[in-house]
Design a protein around this motif. Structure first.
Motif, PDB file in Angstrom:
ATOM      1  N   GLY A   1     -39.798 -11.607 -22.394  1.00 41.86           N
ATOM      2  CA  GLY A   1     -39.409 -12.945 -22.002  1.00 41.86           C
ATOM      3  C   GLY A   1     -38.346 -13.510 -22.926  1.00 41.86           C
ATOM      4  O   GLY A   1     -37.999 -12.935 -23.951  1.00 41.86           O
ATOM      5  N   ASN A   2     -37.838 -14.663 -22.544  1.00 38.85           N
ATOM      6  CA  ASN A   2     -36.812 -15.329 -23.349  1.00 38.85           C
ATOM      7  C   ASN A   2     -37.430 -16.069 -24.526  1.00 38.85           C
ATOM      8  O   ASN A   2     -38.565 -16.555 -24.446  1.00 38.85           O
ATOM      9  N   SER A   3     -36.670 -16.170 -25.591  1.00 39.10           N
ATOM     10  CA  SER A   3     -37.142 -16.934 -26.751  1.00 39.10           C
ATOM     11  C   SER A   3     -35.968 -17.452 -27.560  1.00 39.10           C
ATOM     12  O   SER A   3     -34.866 -16.903 -27.498  1.00 39.10           O
ATOM     13  N   VAL A   4     -36.225 -18.512 -28.299  1.00 41.24           N
ATOM     14  CA  VAL A   4     -35.229 -19.123 -29.184  1.00 41.24           C
ATOM     15  C   VAL A   4     -35.885 -19.352 -30.538  1.00 41.24           C
ATOM     16  O   VAL A   4     -36.972 -19.926 -30.599  1.00 41.24           O
ATOM     17  N   THR A   5     -35.225 -18.917 -31.572  1.00 47.83           N
ATOM     18  CA  THR A   5     -35.745 -19.075 -32.929  1.00 47.83           C
ATOM     19  C   THR A   5     -34.781 -19.918 -33.753  1.00 47.83           C
ATOM     20  O   THR A   5     -33.595 -19.611 -33.838  1.00 47.83           O
ATOM     21  N   GLN A   6     -35.298 -20.979 -34.304  1.00 50.14           N
ATOM     22  CA  GLN A   6     -34.497 -21.850 -35.153  1.00 50.14           C
ATOM     23  C   GLN A   6     -35.030 -21.821 -36.578  1.00 50.14           C
ATOM     24  O   GLN A   6     -36.223 -21.593 -36.789  1.00 50.14           O
ATOM     25  N   MET A   7     -34.140 -22.105 -37.497  1.00 54.16           N
ATOM     26  CA  MET A   7     -34.582 -22.193 -38.881  1.00 54.16           C
ATOM     27  C   MET A   7     -35.523 -23.382 -39.022  1.00 54.16           C
ATOM     28  O   MET A   7     -35.378 -24.403 -38.345  1.00 54.16           O
ATOM     29  N   GLU A   8     -36.493 -23.212 -39.888  1.00 59.73           N
ATOM     30  CA  GLU A   8     -37.465 -24.274 -40.086  1.00 59.73           C
ATOM     31  C   GLU A   8     -36.865 -25.365 -40.947  1.00 59.73           C
ATOM     32  O   GLU A   8     -36.068 -25.116 -41.842  1.00 59.73           O
ATOM     33  N   GLY A   9     -37.273 -26.581 -40.670  1.00 59.64           N
ATOM     34  CA  GLY A   9     -36.811 -27.677 -41.498  1.00 59.64           C
ATOM     35  C   GLY A   9     -37.929 -28.197 -42.367  1.00 59.64           C
ATOM     36  O   GLY A   9     -38.951 -27.542 -42.520  1.00 59.64           O
ATOM     37  N   PRO A  10     -37.728 -29.372 -42.921  1.00 56.20           N
ATOM     38  CA  PRO A  10     -36.521 -30.156 -42.745  1.00 56.20           C
ATOM     39  C   PRO A  10     -35.361 -29.652 -43.593  1.00 56.20           C
ATOM     40  O   PRO A  10     -35.559 -29.030 -44.623  1.00 56.20           O
ATOM     41  N   THR A  26     -33.298 -14.439 -27.699  1.00 53.64           N
ATOM     42  CA  THR A  26     -33.462 -13.227 -26.897  1.00 53.64           C
ATOM     43  C   THR A  26     -33.538 -13.658 -25.450  1.00 53.64           C
ATOM     44  O   THR A  26     -34.172 -14.670 -25.121  1.00 53.64           O
ATOM     45  N   ALA A  27     -32.853 -12.913 -24.594  1.00 53.97           N
ATOM     46  CA  ALA A  27     -32.827 -13.266 -23.180  1.00 53.97           C
ATOM     47  C   ALA A  27     -32.645 -12.005 -22.352  1.00 53.97           C
ATOM     48  O   ALA A  27     -31.998 -11.055 -22.787  1.00 53.97           O
ATOM     49  N   THR A  28     -33.183 -12.045 -21.149  1.00 51.12           N
ATOM     50  CA  THR A  28     -33.093 -10.883 -20.285  1.00 51.12           C
ATOM     51  C   THR A  28     -31.778 -10.844 -19.521  1.00 51.12           C
ATOM     52  O   THR A  28     -31.335  -9.786 -19.116  1.00 51.12           O
ATOM     53  N   GLY A  29     -31.162 -11.996 -19.327  1.00 51.88           N
ATOM     54  CA  GLY A  29     -29.944 -12.054 -18.533  1.00 51.88           C
ATOM     55  C   GLY A  29     -28.752 -12.494 -19.349  1.00 51.88           C
ATOM     56  O   GLY A  29     -28.562 -12.044 -20.481  1.00 51.88           O
ATOM     57  N   THR A  70     -24.496 -10.858 -32.073  1.00 47.21           N
ATOM     58  CA  THR A  70     -25.575 -11.191 -33.004  1.00 47.21           C
ATOM     59  C   THR A  70     -26.636 -12.074 -32.337  1.00 47.21           C
ATOM     60  O   THR A  70     -27.577 -12.511 -33.009  1.00 47.21           O
ATOM     61  N   THR A  71     -26.498 -12.293 -31.050  1.00 51.03           N
ATOM     62  CA  THR A  71     -27.394 -13.183 -30.273  1.00 51.03           C
ATOM     63  C   THR A  71     -27.681 -14.462 -31.040  1.00 51.03           C
ATOM     64  O   THR A  71     -28.841 -14.852 -31.277  1.00 51.03           O
ATOM     65  N   SER A  72     -26.614 -15.142 -31.431  1.00 49.09           N
ATOM     66  CA  SER A  72     -26.772 -16.348 -32.233  1.00 49.09           C
ATOM     67  C   SER A  72     -25.927 -17.491 -31.688  1.00 49.09           C
ATOM     68  O   SER A  72     -24.957 -17.272 -30.932  1.00 49.09           O
ATOM     69  N   PHE A  73     -26.316 -18.692 -32.082  1.00 45.77           N
ATOM     70  CA  PHE A  73     -25.601 -19.904 -31.655  1.00 45.77           C
ATOM     71  C   PHE A  73     -25.821 -20.949 -32.742  1.00 45.77           C
ATOM     72  O   PHE A  73     -26.424 -21.981 -32.534  1.00 45.77           O
ATOM     73  N   HIS A  74     -25.305 -20.687 -33.913  1.00 44.18           N
ATOM     74  CA  HIS A  74     -25.546 -21.536 -35.077  1.00 44.18           C
ATOM     75  C   HIS A  74     -24.767 -22.850 -34.964  1.00 44.18           C
ATOM     76  O   HIS A  74     -23.583 -22.858 -34.631  1.00 44.18           O
ATOM     77  N   LEU A  75     -25.416 -23.923 -35.337  1.00 40.49           N
ATOM     78  CA  LEU A  75     -24.795 -25.251 -35.295  1.00 40.49           C
ATOM     79  C   LEU A  75     -24.179 -25.567 -36.654  1.00 40.49           C
ATOM     80  O   LEU A  75     -24.832 -25.378 -37.683  1.00 40.49           O
ATOM     81  N   LEU A  92     -31.801 -22.297 -24.459  1.00 36.78           N
ATOM     82  CA  LEU A  92     -31.047 -21.446 -23.548  1.00 36.78           C
ATOM     83  C   LEU A  92     -31.522 -21.657 -22.126  1.00 36.78           C
ATOM     84  O   LEU A  92     -32.653 -22.072 -21.887  1.00 36.78           O
ATOM     85  N   SER A  93     -30.635 -21.367 -21.205  1.00 32.01           N
ATOM     86  CA  SER A  93     -30.952 -21.412 -19.784  1.00 32.01           C
ATOM     87  C   SER A  93     -30.454 -20.109 -19.197  1.00 32.01           C
ATOM     88  O   SER A  93     -29.262 -19.823 -19.244  1.00 32.01           O
ATOM     89  N   ASP A  94     -31.385 -19.324 -18.694  1.00 32.28           N
ATOM     90  CA  ASP A  94     -31.065 -17.970 -18.266  1.00 32.28           C
ATOM     91  C   ASP A  94     -30.651 -17.955 -16.805  1.00 32.28           C
ATOM     92  O   ASP A  94     -31.488 -18.094 -15.916  1.00 32.28           O
ATOM     93  N   ARG A  95     -29.392 -17.762 -16.577  1.00 33.07           N
ATOM     94  CA  ARG A  95     -28.893 -17.769 -15.201  1.00 33.07           C
ATOM     95  C   ARG A  95     -29.399 -16.571 -14.409  1.00 33.07           C
ATOM     96  O   ARG A  95     -29.616 -16.643 -13.228  1.00 33.07           O
ATOM     97  N   ALA A  96     -29.587 -15.445 -15.068  1.00 32.85           N
ATOM     98  CA  ALA A  96     -30.031 -14.244 -14.371  1.00 32.85           C
ATOM     99  C   ALA A  96     -31.405 -14.432 -13.778  1.00 32.85           C
ATOM    100  O   ALA A  96     -31.759 -13.831 -12.780  1.00 32.85           O
ATOM    101  N   GLY A  97     -32.188 -15.293 -14.430  1.00 30.83           N
ATOM    102  CA  GLY A  97     -33.515 -15.561 -13.905  1.00 30.83           C
ATOM    103  C   GLY A  97     -33.476 -16.363 -12.629  1.00 30.83           C
ATOM    104  O   GLY A  97     -34.416 -16.353 -11.851  1.00 30.83           O
TER     105      GLY A  97
END
Lengths: 114, 115
Positions: A1-10, A26-29, A70-75, A92-97
């Motif tokens: 399945g899809n997942s998003v991992t962010q660095m922990e804060g604060p 991580t995403a399937t599409g 790198t499957t990343s999207f750093h802000l 993320l929004s998986d269009r393939a799904g």
């Protein structure tokens, strides 16, 4: 399945410091990627988005580049202000799904001191 | 554009009563709306996906009979918390997806407090 991992804060910074909040996915599409910001007591606001590899989303001095390798999207932001204090969500929004059901990270709290 | 409103913004009710929360897309049509629940200092928990004209799809662990969702038009979805109890107290947020698009736009949230 899809997942998003962010660095922990604060994440705690002084005003005018450089900001990076890491996000990997991580995403399937072939997902679109988003950053949302939530100010205290409010709903989420779309901050920026990118829809394909190497796209850069930007808004209000914030930037994030869609890195497929790198499957990343750093802000990032070059110089934060006290008013940037908020919780930031990578998603993320998986269009393939086909269903476009989003997947959210856990959120990263940013605290900016004067 | 792409503005989503929620009403009410906050509500306090007695245990055992029902509360209805409205989510409206003000300047666009939304075939799909989402309902989330957020606990203090935590991420969003997707409760259900609401599709116009059909039954909502609930996430695992969400009680369908307790959280009634209706999506009667392309601009309005409602969440009714039935027989509310103190443990239902939370921040409820809706979002709407523009028809044919992949971006969600969020409402400002509703703070529910059950006494």
């Amino acid at each position: 399945g899809n997942s998003v991992t962010q660095m922990e804060g604060p994440v705690t910074l002084s005003e005018e410091a450089f900001l990076t909040i890491n996000c990997t996915y991580t995403a399937t599409g072939y997902p679109s990627l988003f950053w949302y910001v939530q100010y205290p007591g409010e709903g989420l606001q779309l901050l920026l988005k990118a829809t394909k590899a190497d796209d850069k989303g930007s808004n209000k001095g914030f930037e994030a580049t869609y890195r497929k390798e790198t499957t990343s999207f750093h802000l990032e932001k070059g110089s934060v202000q006290v008013s940037d204090s908020a919780v930031y969500f990578c998603a993320l929004s998986d269009r393939a799904g086909g269903s476009y059901i989003p997947t959210f990270g856990r959120g990263t709290s940013l605290i900016v001191h004067p | 554009g792409a503005v989503v409103s929620q009403h009410p913004s906050w509500v306090i009710c007695k245990s055992g009563t029902s509360v209805k929360i409205e989510c409206r897309s003000l300047d666009f049509q939304a075939t799909t709306m989402f309902w989330y629940r957020q606990f203090p200092k935590q991420s969003l928990m997707l409760m259900a996906t609401s599709n116009e004209g059909s039954k909502a799809t609930y996430e695992q662990g969400v009680e369908k009979d307790k959280f009634l969702i209706n999506h009667a038009s392309l601009t309005l979805s409602t969440l009714t918390v039935t027989s509310a109890h103190p443990e239902d107290s939370s921040f409820y947020i809706c979002s709407a997806r523009v028809m044919g698009g992949d971006t969600q736009y969020f409402g400002p949230g509703t703070r529910l407090t059950v006494l």
